[in-house]
Design an enzyme around this catalytic site. Structure first.
Site, PDB file in Angstrom:
ATOM      1  N   ASP A  99      11.982  -2.567  -0.226  1.00 15.97           N
ATOM      2  CA  ASP A  99      11.386  -2.320   1.045  1.00 15.97           C
ATOM      3  C   ASP A  99      10.124  -2.008   1.199  1.00 15.97           C
ATOM      4  O   ASP A  99       9.932  -1.427   2.188  1.00 15.97           O
ATOM      5  CB  ASP A  99      12.280  -0.879   1.349  1.00 15.97           C
ATOM      6  N   GLU A 121      17.683  -6.491  -4.426  1.00 19.85           N
ATOM      7  CA  GLU A 121      17.964  -5.155  -3.901  1.00 19.85           C
ATOM      8  C   GLU A 121      18.200  -5.360  -2.440  1.00 19.85           C
ATOM      9  O   GLU A 121      17.472  -4.661  -1.550  1.00 19.85           O
ATOM     10  CB  GLU A 121      17.044  -3.964  -4.360  1.00 19.85           C
ATOM     11  N   GLU A 135      10.243   2.237   5.456  1.00 16.92           N
ATOM     12  CA  GLU A 135      11.161   1.220   4.507  1.00 16.92           C
ATOM     13  C   GLU A 135      12.408   0.544   4.912  1.00 16.92           C
ATOM     14  O   GLU A 135      12.869  -0.510   4.740  1.00 16.92           O
ATOM     15  CB  GLU A 135      11.313   1.915   3.181  1.00 16.92           C
ATOM     16  N   HIS A 215       7.327  12.061  -2.293  1.00 16.85           N
ATOM     17  CA  HIS A 215       6.222  11.207  -1.696  1.00 16.85           C
ATOM     18  C   HIS A 215       6.470  10.716  -0.426  1.00 16.85           C
ATOM     19  O   HIS A 215       5.549  10.015   0.276  1.00 16.85           O
ATOM     20  CB  HIS A 215       5.912  10.191  -2.548  1.00 16.85           C
ATOM     21  N   ARG A 217       6.782   9.499   3.450  1.00 19.12           N
ATOM     22  CA  ARG A 217       6.129   9.852   4.696  1.00 19.12           C
ATOM     23  C   ARG A 217       6.713  10.757   5.457  1.00 19.12           C
ATOM     24  O   ARG A 217       6.068  11.575   6.127  1.00 19.12           O
ATOM     25  CB  ARG A 217       5.848   8.586   5.418  1.00 19.12           C
ATOM     26  N   HIS A 247       2.380  12.941  -6.635  1.00 15.61           N
ATOM     27  CA  HIS A 247       1.829  11.767  -6.057  1.00 15.61           C
ATOM     28  C   HIS A 247       0.252  11.991  -5.646  1.00 15.61           C
ATOM     29  O   HIS A 247      -0.116  12.938  -5.217  1.00 15.61           O
ATOM     30  CB  HIS A 247       2.627  11.340  -4.830  1.00 15.61           C
TER      31      HIS A 247
END
Length: 376
Positions: A99, A121, A135, A215, A217, A247
């Site tokens: 993604d 996937e 994503e 991590h 967003r 991260h």
């Protein structure tokens, strides 16, 4: 019979982890397949670590990562870079994974070049285009472009069918991350990387280890502050230790180091190379994460997972009972973690659930599908 030419486009560490076993499996059938790799280097250092571990070399390296990159610029640079690469190789298939912005932009570039796309996937959905961001929308857009869909689970297949994807173009394979994980686990204890030596020095075998990753967003800002508050409270227990490979994104680093930098029982460390991370996950008691892939990996090692997101595209893990959704609410993270630390029956029941993402043979199933298609 001419070979089927496959161009793998890889930008991030998770993509490399999940595509490495597919590439390796295809190369065992070199009489039938010619594989090439184009690295966008959306994440430079973290990608290189995994590529080196799996002994993969990019035939084309666009080296596109720049400081402070945003989605607009990154998407544009990937499209421009692939505009020259795809015509040089003239692949029969462009293969993308998951993604990421790399996967979406590579799919679009392949479409513009009139080259079919295979999506590893495929079919994961939250049905909320803002979570995970970007994503979820990347996945949906890739599905509209892709000509071949490798779905990890039956549920993923059903998602695609509901979106009017041709059932004949969908293969249920399991998730290739399990293939990579089992390969790495078998090698990890024999690794002598700097990261693993450091971990051996700081681990306290008398305490339960909680592994943290974060991590996303959508958790930037208040979400990470609440996560840090939960970790601070958990660290007050004297029977645990927390290890958090932080991260590199400043939106993660700032709140984490500001709030947890001097807290006893919490080790904030640099991101780990893949074998060190797998070794650490195997040593952990449980995992708290907002990552997607770890929801698939940790249950294969018998590790319960608490997901620090409001919603997940890995719904099979929730249904199977291998993960718990806690969101970013401080009280809920503390409560769910405390239950698993204090209730051994609950812990054992969760750790012994069957992982819904396969048994490590996904790559072989993908190779078989490509063989069937190439024969037709």
């Amino acid at each position: 019979m001419s070979k089927t030419k496959l161009l793998f486009v890889i930008g991030t560490r998770p993509e490399a982890i999940k595509l490495a076993p597919v590439i390796r499996a295809l190369r065992f059938h070199s009489d039938y397949f010619e594989t090439r790799i184009c690295a966008t280097a959306q994440h430079r250092e973290m990608l290189d670590q995994v590529m080196n571990f799996f002994d993969l070399r990019a035939d084309f390296d666009l080296d596109l990562m720049v400081p402070g990159q945003d989605l607009f610029g990154l998407t544009n640079r990937i499209l421009r870079g692939l505009q020259s690469v795809i015509p040089k190789i003239k692949p029969d298939w462009v293969v993308v994974q998951g993604d990421t912005t790399t996967s979406f932009a590579a799919s679009l570039a392949a479409f513009y070049s009139k080259v079919p796309v295979a999506h590893v996937e495929a079919g994961l959905r939250t049905f909320d285009k803002s979570s995970p961001y970007p994503e979820e929308m990347n996945r949906q857009l890739i599905s509209r472009i892709a000509d071949l869909h490798f779905a990890p689970t039956e549920n993923n297949r059903e998602n695609l069918v509901k979106e009017n994807i041709d059932e004949r173009k969908i293969y249920v394979t399991g998730n290739t991350v399990i293939d990579a994980l089992l390969h790495c686990r078998d090698k990890a204890d024999h690794s002598h990387s700097t990261g693993m030596r450091h971990l051996r020095e700081i681990l306290d075998d008398d305490k339960k280890l909680i592994l943290i990753t974060g991590h996303r967003r959508e958790n930037f800002g208040r979400g990470f502050e609440q996560i840090c508050d939960a970790l601070y409270r958990l660290a007050m227990r004297d029977d645990i230790q927390i290890i958090y490979p932080v991260h590199l994104n400043p939106n993660v680093q700032q709140p984490v180091f500001d709030r947890l930098g001097d807290v006893e029982n919490i080790h904030l460390i640099e991101p780990l190379d893949y074998p060190s991370f797998v070794w650490l996950m195997d040593k952990s008691h449980l995992v708290l994460t907002d990552s997607g892939g770890i929801q698939e990996e940790a249950p294969s090692l018998g590790k319960p997972v608490i997901v620090m997101r409001e919603i997940t595209e890995r719904t099979e893990a929730v249904e199977a009972g291998t993960v718990l959704l806690a969101g970013t609410d401080t009280e809920k993270i503390v409560s769910e973690t405390t239950k698993l630390l204090d209730d051994d029956d609950l812990y054992q029941a969760m750790s012994k659930r069957v992982n819904p993402y396969g048994d490590g043979n996904a790559s072989d199933k993908i190779v078989k599908a490509f063989r069937e298609i190439s024969i037709v």
